[in-house]
Design an enzyme around this catalytic site. Structure first.
Site, PDB file in Angstrom:
ATOM      1  N   LEU A  87      18.939 -21.947  18.130  1.00  0.00           N
ATOM      2  CA  LEU A  87      20.021 -22.375  17.255  1.00  0.00           C
ATOM      3  C   LEU A  87      20.370 -21.156  16.413  1.00  0.00           C
ATOM      4  O   LEU A  87      19.459 -20.497  15.886  1.00  0.00           O
ATOM      5  CB  LEU A  87      19.588 -23.525  16.339  1.00  0.00           C
ATOM      6  N   ASP A  88      21.643 -20.815  16.303  1.00  0.00           N
ATOM      7  CA  ASP A  88      21.974 -19.609  15.548  1.00  0.00           C
ATOM      8  C   ASP A  88      21.685 -19.819  14.059  1.00  0.00           C
ATOM      9  O   ASP A  88      21.398 -20.924  13.600  1.00  0.00           O
ATOM     10  CB  ASP A  88      23.413 -19.150  15.813  1.00  0.00           C
ATOM     11  N   ARG A  89      21.780 -18.737  13.322  1.00  0.00           N
ATOM     12  CA  ARG A  89      21.340 -18.755  11.923  1.00  0.00           C
ATOM     13  C   ARG A  89      22.073 -19.804  11.094  1.00  0.00           C
ATOM     14  O   ARG A  89      21.485 -20.456  10.223  1.00  0.00           O
ATOM     15  CB  ARG A  89      21.542 -17.370  11.305  1.00  0.00           C
TER      16      ARG A  89
END
Length: 215
Positions: free
Chosen positions: A82-84
């Site tokens: 999951l991206d930041r």
């Protein structure tokens, strides 16, 4: 391994990519000491936004392992990403065979996301996203995309992906001029995020493990 310190079934192995079937009960020794099979763990985490999904960050930013501090767990790895800026359900395990099954592009392990966008999309825009949009030479398509609720200037969408490419939802919506305000993964296959608190973790029960393994 390249130093010749590792033996598999009595044979010295120098290749770090030498395949070992976890179900074959291979005898692995390091410096002559037999390694015992680690206890397997299966963990669900509610990832907060702002954390990096990586083992360590070269810029010293907080990683998802902050959620597992003081958890008294052996080493476990995140499954997928999951991206930041994204939130929600993230799985960890030290069972690589199980993890590979969870990552396979299969309808039974579809990933479900709730996405808040900066304006209310038209029915035609949702149809276009279902058919697929092109970004950087890739055709990006949602298995399904529906409006959950809308009001005022924003809307919440439910987006379901089978598999998924890097930052796929953000790229799809950007191609349709839909800015993402929040992106939360709410389910992986039959496993729901539920009421797990943000930043908290819990072990999966045997039924949950099995559901993802055979889905």
């Amino acid at each position: 391994m390249r130093a010749g310190r590792v033996e598999v079934d009595g044979r010295r192995v120098l290749d770090p990519e030498f395949p070992v079937d976890a179900t074959a009960r291979r005898r692995i020794r390091v410096d002559g000491v037999l390694l015992e099979r680690a206890e397997l763990h299966y963990i669900a985490v509610n990832k907060p936004r702002g954390l990096i999904v990586t083992t360590r960050d070269e810029h010293s930013r907080d990683t998802v392992y902050r959620c597992l501090e003081n958890a008294a767990l052996p080493w476990v790895s995140p499954i997928g990403r999951l991206d930041r800026a994204s939130e929600g359900l993230l799985l960890f395990s030290n069972d690589t065979t199980w993890a590979a099954g969870v990552m396979r592009p299969d309808p039974d392990v579809a990933k479900t996301y709730h996405v808040q966008v900066a304006r209310v999309p038209t029915p035609g825009e949702l149809d276009a996203l279902r058919c697929g949009v092109t970004d950087a030479g890739e055709c990006l398509r949602a298995h399904s995309i529906e409006t959950l609720r809308s009001g005022g200037r924003t809307a919440w969408l439910e987006v379901v992906l089978h598999g998924g490419r890097n930052r796929q939802i953000r790229r799809m919506l950007a191609a349709s001029d839909l800015g993402v305000l929040r992106l939360v993964r709410t389910a992986i296959g039959p496993l729901q995020l539920g009421n797990l608190a943000k930043g908290a973790w819990r072990p999966l029960d045997p039924d949950e493990q099995a559901a993802l393994a055979v889905a």
